[in-house]
Write a protein that holds these residues in place. Sequence first.
Motif, PDB file in Angstrom:
ATOM      1  N   GLY A  82     -21.477 -35.579 129.488  1.00 53.91           N
ATOM      2  CA  GLY A  82     -22.795 -36.101 129.825  1.00 53.91           C
ATOM      3  C   GLY A  82     -23.065 -35.878 131.300  1.00 53.91           C
ATOM      4  N   SER A  83     -23.924 -36.692 131.874  1.00 53.64           N
ATOM      5  CA  SER A  83     -24.173 -36.554 133.311  1.00 53.64           C
ATOM      6  C   SER A  83     -24.684 -37.876 133.869  1.00 53.64           C
ATOM      7  CB  SER A  83     -25.195 -35.447 133.569  1.00 53.64           C
ATOM      8  OG  SER A  83     -26.379 -35.717 132.855  1.00 53.64           O
ATOM      9  N   GLU A  84     -24.574 -37.990 135.178  1.00 51.23           N
ATOM     10  CA  GLU A  84     -24.924 -39.236 135.844  1.00 51.23           C
ATOM     11  C   GLU A  84     -25.945 -38.942 136.935  1.00 51.23           C
ATOM     12  OE1 GLU A  84     -22.268 -43.033 137.346  1.00 51.23           O
ATOM     13  OE2 GLU A  84     -21.359 -41.066 137.076  1.00 51.23           O
ATOM     14  N   ALA A  85     -27.009 -39.759 136.993  1.00 49.42           N
ATOM     15  CA  ALA A  85     -28.062 -39.498 137.980  1.00 49.42           C
ATOM     16  C   ALA A  85     -27.702 -40.088 139.341  1.00 49.42           C
ATOM     17  CB  ALA A  85     -29.385 -40.079 137.495  1.00 49.42           C
ATOM     18  N   GLU A  86     -27.796 -39.252 140.355  1.00 50.31           N
ATOM     19  CA  GLU A  86     -27.660 -39.698 141.735  1.00 50.31           C
ATOM     20  C   GLU A  86     -29.073 -39.679 142.286  1.00 50.31           C
ATOM     21  OE1 GLU A  86     -25.502 -37.202 144.816  1.00 50.31           O
ATOM     22  OE2 GLU A  86     -23.837 -37.789 143.505  1.00 50.31           O
ATOM     23  N   LYS A  87     -29.593 -40.841 142.628  1.00 48.45           N
ATOM     24  CA  LYS A  87     -30.992 -40.896 143.083  1.00 48.45           C
ATOM     25  C   LYS A  87     -31.144 -40.227 144.445  1.00 48.45           C
ATOM     26  CE  LYS A  87     -32.708 -42.875 139.581  1.00 48.45           C
ATOM     27  NZ  LYS A  87     -33.456 -41.921 138.753  1.00 48.45           N
ATOM     28  N   ARG A  88     -32.289 -39.605 144.658  1.00 42.36           N
ATOM     29  CA  ARG A  88     -32.578 -39.050 145.977  1.00 42.36           C
ATOM     30  C   ARG A  88     -34.082 -39.163 146.224  1.00 42.36           C
ATOM     31  NH1 ARG A  88     -34.850 -34.258 146.290  1.00 42.36           N
ATOM     32  NH2 ARG A  88     -33.929 -33.686 148.287  1.00 42.36           N
ATOM     33  N   ASN A  89     -34.476 -39.064 147.496  1.00 43.69           N
ATOM     34  CA  ASN A  89     -35.899 -39.104 147.801  1.00 43.69           C
ATOM     35  C   ASN A  89     -36.485 -37.709 147.717  1.00 43.69           C
ATOM     36  OD1 ASN A  89     -36.106 -41.882 148.243  1.00 43.69           O
ATOM     37  ND2 ASN A  89     -35.260 -41.645 150.317  1.00 43.69           N
ATOM     38  N   PRO A  90     -37.500 -37.535 146.864  1.00 38.03           N
ATOM     39  CA  PRO A  90     -38.111 -36.210 146.760  1.00 38.03           C
ATOM     40  C   PRO A  90     -38.735 -35.805 148.097  1.00 38.03           C
ATOM     41  CG  PRO A  90     -38.927 -37.705 145.051  1.00 38.03           C
ATOM     42  CD  PRO A  90     -38.137 -38.532 145.994  1.00 38.03           C
ATOM     43  N   THR A  91     -38.663 -34.531 148.421  1.00 38.03           N
ATOM     44  CA  THR A  91     -39.325 -34.029 149.627  1.00 38.03           C
ATOM     45  C   THR A  91     -40.257 -32.903 149.201  1.00 38.03           C
ATOM     46  OG1 THR A  91     -37.592 -32.376 149.958  1.00 38.03           O
ATOM     47  CG2 THR A  91     -37.289 -34.501 151.064  1.00 38.03           C
ATOM     48  N   ALA A  92     -41.051 -32.417 150.134  1.00 40.36           N
ATOM     49  CA  ALA A  92     -41.963 -31.317 149.807  1.00 40.36           C
ATOM     50  C   ALA A  92     -41.141 -30.102 149.375  1.00 40.36           C
ATOM     51  CB  ALA A  92     -42.820 -30.988 151.014  1.00 40.36           C
ATOM     52  N   ALA A  93     -40.003 -29.899 150.045  1.00 46.90           N
ATOM     53  CA  ALA A  93     -39.192 -28.722 149.742  1.00 46.90           C
ATOM     54  C   ALA A  93     -38.435 -28.874 148.423  1.00 46.90           C
ATOM     55  CB  ALA A  93     -38.210 -28.469 150.876  1.00 46.90           C
ATOM     56  N   ASP A  94     -37.986 -30.083 148.116  1.00 45.31           N
ATOM     57  CA  ASP A  94     -37.200 -30.319 146.901  1.00 45.31           C
ATOM     58  C   ASP A  94     -37.732 -31.555 146.180  1.00 45.31           C
ATOM     59  OD1 ASP A  94     -35.346 -30.956 144.963  1.00 45.31           O
ATOM     60  OD2 ASP A  94     -33.590 -30.633 146.239  1.00 45.31           O
ATOM     61  N   PRO A  95     -38.541 -31.336 145.123  1.00 46.85           N
ATOM     62  CA  PRO A  95     -39.246 -32.437 144.467  1.00 46.85           C
ATOM     63  C   PRO A  95     -38.374 -33.303 143.546  1.00 46.85           C
ATOM     64  CG  PRO A  95     -39.668 -30.389 143.315  1.00 46.85           C
ATOM     65  CD  PRO A  95     -38.810 -30.042 144.493  1.00 46.85           C
ATOM     66  N   ARG A  96     -37.084 -33.020 143.430  1.00 52.92           N
ATOM     67  CA  ARG A  96     -36.268 -33.766 142.467  1.00 52.92           C
ATOM     68  C   ARG A  96     -36.010 -35.192 142.931  1.00 52.92           C
ATOM     69  NH1 ARG A  96     -31.164 -29.979 141.999  1.00 52.92           N
ATOM     70  NH2 ARG A  96     -31.471 -30.116 144.257  1.00 52.92           N
ATOM     71  N   ASP A  97     -36.133 -36.167 142.009  1.00 49.71           N
ATOM     72  CA  ASP A  97     -35.821 -37.536 142.403  1.00 49.71           C
ATOM     73  C   ASP A  97     -34.389 -37.918 142.014  1.00 49.71           C
ATOM     74  OD1 ASP A  97     -36.003 -37.914 139.718  1.00 49.71           O
ATOM     75  OD2 ASP A  97     -37.748 -39.247 139.780  1.00 49.71           O
ATOM     76  N   SER A  98     -33.660 -36.976 141.396  1.00 52.76           N
ATOM     77  CA  SER A  98     -32.243 -37.212 141.121  1.00 52.76           C
ATOM     78  C   SER A  98     -31.515 -35.881 141.063  1.00 52.76           C
ATOM     79  CB  SER A  98     -32.069 -37.956 139.795  1.00 52.76           C
ATOM     80  OG  SER A  98     -32.310 -37.065 138.717  1.00 52.76           O
ATOM     81  N   VAL A  99     -30.209 -35.940 141.288  1.00 54.43           N
ATOM     82  CA  VAL A  99     -29.340 -34.781 141.057  1.00 54.43           C
ATOM     83  C   VAL A  99     -28.127 -35.316 140.306  1.00 54.43           C
ATOM     84  CG1 VAL A  99     -30.040 -33.381 143.049  1.00 54.43           C
ATOM     85  CG2 VAL A  99     -28.266 -35.121 143.334  1.00 54.43           C
ATOM     86  N   SER A 100     -27.306 -34.423 139.775  1.00 52.45           N
ATOM     87  CA  SER A 100     -26.082 -34.901 139.133  1.00 52.45           C
ATOM     88  C   SER A 100     -24.926 -34.802 140.137  1.00 52.45           C
ATOM     89  CB  SER A 100     -25.797 -34.111 137.862  1.00 52.45           C
ATOM     90  OG  SER A 100     -25.763 -32.740 138.145  1.00 52.45           O
ATOM     91  N   THR A 101     -23.756 -35.284 139.732  1.00 49.39           N
ATOM     92  CA  THR A 101     -22.663 -35.401 140.709  1.00 49.39           C
ATOM     93  C   THR A 101     -22.114 -34.051 141.161  1.00 49.39           C
ATOM     94  OG1 THR A 101     -21.392 -35.898 138.734  1.00 49.39           O
ATOM     95  CG2 THR A 101     -21.724 -37.701 140.264  1.00 49.39           C
ATOM     96  N   GLU A 102     -21.687 -34.008 142.413  1.00 47.30           N
ATOM     97  CA  GLU A 102     -21.142 -32.796 143.030  1.00 47.30           C
ATOM     98  C   GLU A 102     -19.679 -32.673 142.615  1.00 47.30           C
ATOM     99  OE1 GLU A 102     -21.339 -29.611 144.316  1.00 47.30           O
ATOM    100  OE2 GLU A 102     -22.852 -30.361 145.719  1.00 47.30           O
ATOM    101  N   LYS A 103     -19.361 -31.655 141.823  1.00 49.11           N
ATOM    102  CA  LYS A 103     -18.003 -31.553 141.268  1.00 49.11           C
ATOM    103  C   LYS A 103     -16.959 -31.130 142.302  1.00 49.11           C
ATOM    104  CE  LYS A 103     -18.213 -30.603 136.310  1.00 49.11           C
ATOM    105  NZ  LYS A 103     -17.976 -29.553 135.324  1.00 49.11           N
ATOM    106  N   ILE A 104     -17.364 -30.315 143.299  1.00 50.67           N
ATOM    107  CA  ILE A 104     -16.357 -29.865 144.269  1.00 50.67           C
ATOM    108  C   ILE A 104     -15.923 -30.989 145.196  1.00 50.67           C
ATOM    109  CG2 ILE A 104     -16.773 -27.374 144.265  1.00 50.67           C
ATOM    110  CD1 ILE A 104     -18.679 -27.783 146.607  1.00 50.67           C
ATOM    111  N   GLU A 105     -16.723 -32.072 145.232  1.00 44.73           N
ATOM    112  CA  GLU A 105     -16.275 -33.233 146.011  1.00 44.73           C
ATOM    113  C   GLU A 105     -15.344 -34.089 145.167  1.00 44.73           C
ATOM    114  OE1 GLU A 105     -19.843 -35.066 147.526  1.00 44.73           O
ATOM    115  OE2 GLU A 105     -20.156 -33.320 148.842  1.00 44.73           O
TER     116      GLU A 105
END
Length: 463
Positions: A82-105
């Motif tokens: 599955g996947s987990e939402a990491e909330k973020r603030n949308p910007t003009a350059a990147d409109p997404r309000d969420s991303v999924s977890t960073e696997k390399i971290e």
Amino acid sequence: MSESTSSKNLFWTILATVAITSALAALLVNVVEHKEEAKHAFFRVVEVTDETDDPAVWGKNFPLHYDAYKRTVDMQRTRYGGSEAEKRNPTAADPRDSVSTEKIEEDPRLKRMWLGYPFSVDFREERGHAYMLVDQRHTKRVLEFKQPGACLNCHASTYNFMKKLGGGDITKGFELMNKMPYAEATKSVTHPVACIDCHDSQTMALRITRPAFLEGIRNFKKSQGIENYDPNTMASAQEMRSYVCGQCHVEYYFKGDEKRLTFPWHKGLKADEIYSYYEEVKHKDFVHKETGAPVLKAQHPEFEIYNMGIHAASGVACADCHMPYKREGGTKISDHQVRSPMLNVNRACQGCHRFSEQEMKARVETIQTRFIEARNVAMDALMDLIEETKRARAAGATDEQLKGAWAGQRKAQFFIDFVEAENSVGFHAPGEELRLLTQALDAIRKGQISLRGVAGAGKVRAD
Ligand code: HEC
Ligand code: HEC
Ligand code: HEC
Ligand code: HEC
Ligand code: HEC
């Protein structure tokens, strides 16, 4: 019993029989009609043509399918998938309000394995189909590196774009799209994978729209002695329920300056056969930054791995587990909310397996836990080989002295990555995936042996 009552009874019996028979007949007609309906006849609220790529328009004819399709935005974690939402603030350059977890971290060994390649900069958990285009546009792998239009093949509704670009010839459009700069190509697409990419607009039959799959499966079938295979005319209905997914959930590379999207199935679908193809064409994806080894990056080979498993052998398709039938109103439809079957065990598994939901989940998790243990052992061993090679190189070892270590790293890394990038965490073909990890361990062992006596090497794990 008087005669008149008995004849009355007979009358009622006949009437009842007629009623039941006609009810049965009506039911049969109904079933047949429903089957036909599912395939062909449906109320067309709006006209949909081979040019209509907006799924909202198709959705007017199939509101239930469209609703489920839109729900691929939902994000939910399962034990390992599955996947987990990491909330973020949308910007003009990147409109997404969420991303999924960073696997390399989450696992820095992945980052080290890919040093020298964009994946060591950004690699996230995959999520629903609704995100495929935005996630591609905003990954650092696109923003910080030059990518070709070929990336779009699996991340957008490209059917009409390819058709227009090629003046009606999709293969020609595919060739032109592949070599365009990504930034330019992506401006011509609007939707993630849409109805038109999997369905014929008039009959709703499944169809293959991607030239890379048509070429890949033709090459694979040729390796099996079948010439000129064309899935659109030769595949069974059940095979199509996996082939439509195999257009994207596969290992690939971009061939030559043309950046032709290529599925490396010329010798077969097994990791060993794919590796042997890459050896033959001398392909490398990158040179490892620490060791100098010419290595490969495997990507999401769900289709290939699934083909090595018991479900494929039993004729079970991707859609059986990931788009199981559900009842909506009076009709049975395929669930277009493509997602982890662990969120839907009842419909995804229990139609075939007569065990409780809890038991089915436990079986999957047992397979996955075993897989992770084996994968971690192999991953640690790979880190040791990388460290040892790096030290030998720093101490002045020649290319000739490093040859064996490089060969070990190249093969081991490809096999580990193959099962790592396959997103079922060992479920799609448990035995095969463990076998590939033992092959990787063997390659690492041989690589380490080749470094015996080379100055600087052999000092790993002193800590
Ligand atoms: C027998 C059922 C079954 C079949 C057939 C099957 N899968 Fe899966 N798939 C699973 C299970 C179970 C998982 C693990 C999900 C989890 O851990 O949440 C999974 C995981 C996945 C994932 C990762 C999903 C996530 O949420 O992490 C993808 C992508 C995937 N499968 C694609 C495919 C494709 C493509 C095919 C056909 C080529 C296929 N699967 C065939 C059962 C199946
Ligand atoms: C052959 C089909 C195919 C091609 C070509 C392809 N992708 Fe993907 N991509 C997928 C599939 C399938 C997934 C989901 C499974 C996964 O993430 O492992 C995915 C996931 C992703 C993701 C989300 C997860 C992550 O890796 O962070 C990004 C971003 C991405 N791809 C970028 C790209 C870029 C950039 C290119 C071109 C270099 C590209 N893709 C080319 C099929 C493809
Ligand atoms: C046009 C390419 C394409 C096709 C066709 C396609 N997928 Fe995907 N799939 C992707 C990409 C790309 C992602 C990852 C999107 C992201 O992370 O932004 C993905 C993600 C998924 C996921 C992860 C969902 C989640 O919630 O974590 C599953 C499961 C999946 N696909 C299964 C399938 C199945 C089953 C089929 C066939 C019925 C299929 N896909 C057809 C490209 C495709
Ligand atoms: C990734 C591929 C894919 C996409 C995208 C897709 N479908 Fe499907 N669709 C399938 C599969 C697989 C089936 C099952 C077909 C079968 O068993 O023959 C199916 C079946 C159907 C059916 C037949 C009835 C049923 O439920 O089995 C309809 C109608 C349908 N889809 C409508 C849509 C609509 C509308 C959209 C867009 C909103 C859409 N599909 C997008 C793969 C897809
Ligand atoms: C369309 C039918 C069908 C569906 C759906 C299905 N399976 Fe199976 N499964 C089979 C068959 C057939 C076998 C082979 C063994 C047998 O004949 O009983 C099998 C075998 C298995 C095995 C044993 C694997 C092995 O390597 O021996 C597991 C575990 C399993 N299934 C789990 C699942 C899970 C979990 C799901 C749902 C995500 C699922 N199955 C969905 C038909 C199905």
